[in-house]
Design a protein around this motif. Sequence first.
Motif, mmCIF file in Angstrom:
data_model
loop_
_atom_site.group_PDB
_atom_site.id
_atom_site.type_symbol
_atom_site.label_atom_id
_atom_site.label_comp_id
_atom_site.label_asym_id
_atom_site.label_seq_id
_atom_site.Cartn_x
_atom_site.Cartn_y
_atom_site.Cartn_z
ATOM 1 N N LYS A 133 9.693 -18.669 -3.667
ATOM 2 C CA LYS A 133 9.831 -17.295 -4.173
ATOM 3 C C LYS A 133 10.166 -17.351 -5.671
ATOM 4 N N VAL B 136 11.925 -11.350 5.004
ATOM 5 C CA VAL B 136 11.756 -12.477 4.082
ATOM 6 C C VAL B 136 12.517 -12.277 2.763
ATOM 7 N N ASP B 137 12.593 -11.041 2.279
ATOM 8 C CA ASP B 137 13.295 -10.808 1.020
ATOM 9 C C ASP B 137 14.791 -10.543 1.225
ATOM 10 N N THR C 91 3.624 -10.679 -6.421
ATOM 11 C CA THR C 91 2.763 -9.702 -5.753
ATOM 12 C C THR C 91 1.702 -9.207 -6.732
ATOM 13 N N ARG D 177 4.187 -7.825 6.336
ATOM 14 C CA ARG D 177 4.234 -6.379 6.040
ATOM 15 C C ARG D 177 2.824 -5.789 5.937
ATOM 16 N N SER E 109 1.885 -14.305 5.141
ATOM 17 C CA SER E 109 2.073 -13.819 3.775
ATOM 18 C C SER E 109 1.263 -12.556 3.538
ATOM 19 N N ALA E 110 1.975 -11.473 3.247
ATOM 20 C CA ALA E 110 1.297 -10.207 2.973
ATOM 21 C C ALA E 110 0.545 -10.282 1.651
ATOM 22 N N GLN E 111 1.007 -11.144 0.758
ATOM 23 C CA GLN E 111 0.315 -11.252 -0.524
ATOM 24 C C GLN E 111 -1.056 -11.888 -0.332
ATOM 25 N N LYS F 146 8.867 -1.616 -4.120
ATOM 26 C CA LYS F 146 8.101 -2.468 -5.046
ATOM 27 C C LYS F 146 6.732 -2.802 -4.473
ATOM 28 N N SER F 147 6.698 -3.206 -3.196
ATOM 29 C CA SER F 147 5.416 -3.594 -2.590
ATOM 30 C C SER F 147 4.433 -2.427 -2.605
ATOM 31 N N ARG G 46 0.857 -1.973 -4.845
ATOM 32 C CA ARG G 46 -0.416 -1.702 -4.176
ATOM 33 C C ARG G 46 -1.012 -0.389 -4.657
HETATM 34 C C1 S3P Z 1 5.318 -9.046 -0.798
HETATM 35 C C2 S3P Z 1 5.248 -10.021 0.146
HETATM 36 C C3 S3P Z 1 6.245 -11.059 0.350
HETATM 37 C C4 S3P Z 1 7.553 -10.726 -0.375
HETATM 38 C C5 S3P Z 1 7.342 -10.178 -1.752
HETATM 39 C C6 S3P Z 1 6.473 -8.929 -1.718
HETATM 40 C C7 S3P Z 1 4.235 -8.069 -0.911
HETATM 41 O O1 S3P Z 1 5.745 -12.257 -0.190
HETATM 42 O O2 S3P Z 1 8.385 -11.840 -0.432
HETATM 43 O O3 S3P Z 1 8.587 -9.822 -2.354
HETATM 44 O O4 S3P Z 1 4.423 -7.025 -1.557
HETATM 45 O O5 S3P Z 1 3.163 -8.310 -0.353
HETATM 46 P P1 S3P Z 1 4.792 -13.218 0.714
HETATM 47 O O6 S3P Z 1 3.614 -12.446 1.068
HETATM 48 O O7 S3P Z 1 4.444 -14.372 -0.174
HETATM 49 O O8 S3P Z 1 5.663 -13.624 1.840
#
Ligand code: S3P
Length: 692
Positions: A346, A318-319, A91, A190, A163-165, A14-15, A19
């Motif tokens: 979340k 985290v997930d 995301t 991530r 937070s990767a987001q 999904k991530s 992107r």
């Molecule tokens: C994600 C980052 C994570 C994760 C989410 C997907 C991403 O969130 O929980 O399912 O794709 O960057 P956070 O960055 O808020 O931790």
Amino acid sequence: MRSGGLSIRVPGDKSITQRALILGAMADGESRIAGALRGADPLATGRALAALGVEIDGLDAGEDQVVRIAGCGLRSWRSPSGTLDLENSGTGVRLLAGALAAQPLTAVLAGDESLSRRPMGRITGPLRRMGASIRYLERPGVLPFQIVGGGLNGIRHEGRVASAQVKSAILFAGVGGGVGVEVREPRRSRDHSERMLEGMGVEVVEGAAAEGWLVRVPEPPPRLSPLQMQVPGDFSSAAFFLAWAALVGCGDLLQLEAVGVNPTRTGLLPALARMGADVRVLGRRSEGGEAVGDLVVGGDGSALHAVTVGEDEIPGMVDEVPILAVLAARAEGVSRISGAGELRVKESDRLAALATNLRRIGVAVEEFDDGLEVEGTDAPLTGVVESFHDHRIAMAFGILGATPGCNIRIDDPGTTDVSFPGFWDLLGRVRTWWESMGHGTWRPGPGKRQPRSVAQDARASAVAGSAGCTVVAIDGSAGSGKSTTAAAVAGQLGYRHLDSGALYRAVTLGLLDADLAMAVETVTPADLEALDIAIEWRDAAMAVRMRGVRVPEEALRAARVTSEVSAVSALAPVREHLLELQRAAADGPGLVAEGRDMGTVVFPDAAVKIYLDAHPRERARRRIRQRGGSAGAAEIEEEARRLKDRDERDSSRSLAPLARAGDAVLLDTTHMDPRAQMEAVIRLVRSVEPSP
Ligand code: S3P
């Protein structure tokens, strides 16, 4: 893999898919993405990008189709005419906001109820500091908000949460706006954005900092090269099946193919190893800048041990905390998860959702601000679980429910579509495979009850109940693919196909012709008798006869019949009248019976029970296509609303309501074509056929 093993694939990451869509839309030229996830989240992002003028092709097709994105350069999206609705996707909304901050246009971002509760200040703060103008439209800090982008300056951002987001939103804004950016996060999150940007020609500098992790894009290039990539299977989706394998102890018999094993994502693996379920990564390789491998769970299913995980480990899993908590419920001892406060923001407050649901099924849990303590048990676990509209809560408990000794119902199984279309189907397949090898019997502690598995029950009734005729009961909502699937399955197996809907339509037609339909509540058994409804079998296909004459298909499908059939089929005398007729259809080698109460009322002992469902929008699309109409967005919404109303009516009627039988396998057909639906049903039938 050992012989007798099963190899499965989970949907694309999904991530990475999210992107790829956004970065592809910012690139110069055509990006080609294979294996992209078709979950509700990326579909929402795709629709938002289309509204911004980006051409995306193939996202509405199956996962085997390549998605092509016609990237139009860094700052040439157009202002959308309406609100961009990112539905459930955190995301999607956060990364898109980053990209939009650099675009000289105005857009309004919104989401569903769950997304509209999640904090947005963590991205709007830094984006505002870069120069984007952002106005909250209802309440400060949450969606919806309006963003006016363009004319950005670079920033250094010190993040308080890993937070990767947030990191990605800032990187996308910097790259889009052509300005240098630096992000420090307390722990490394991530890194898919960094890898993809590098692949597109962007210099990314990163490394450990005094406290945490630093990522910098010093000088973004004037254009991005398009992406050509294969999206790996989502580790977060694979994690559910790893957990299932660890719980049932199927050793290395279950293999998960081509799963992304980027080290910033696989924090669950060391925790699993500490619990006694070592996961091996086979055939490790690199695809499109990401590590990929095939996963098998070691161990013989002997008791799992409790585990402790703290804040350093959380960003890497985290997930996966929901599935870890569920594993802890079956481990020996008390497991402790801390430093996981982020889980409260979340798709749901996951710590509260886990504590509530675990307690509901009989597990002792203590909830803290930033974590949980879960006491493992081997007692039977039963109850209804509330998904809180959160896909990972639904899946975590779905996995537990598919292990011996558990009888768990999920209130809203459709929510898994967000990240894992076909989850229930795959789980059903895996479970049937395992049980067909004679496993699945619960090994309880002293004095505990021994529940029988669904497949064992199904096998028993296949052999005992139907005098040699295997009955396959297919129920489901309107537009879920019942008729097509039932006809195809019957054709393949040489079974009869009972279309119970045609019988209700014939009764409706007969009552209309006798001017009785207007006063349906007064219809008597004698009126129904007078219609003399019968089934005529021509080989395996059925036709309906009324008063001795065959009723043509067009007459059954007439609009006046369609508008009355729902009311007529809710009448007790009508249902009663047709019951024996339907049961008598179970003759010959087999019968595929299709309708709304096949598995619950007409054939409660059916050998196989399947409940088909699909996302209302997809069902609407199919209905419109069936009628030969054009499926524009407005028509789809309208039809979806009609279908939802009808589902509600059918499920709430007191008589034979539309409901999934407790032992029916749920098949979500949203992302399945008719052939895949047929194959899935046939696999289930084969798995219960008594061995010769
Ligand atoms: C994600 C980052 C994570 C994760 C989410 C997907 C991403 O969130 O929980 O399912 O794709 O960057 P956070 O960055 O808020 O931790």
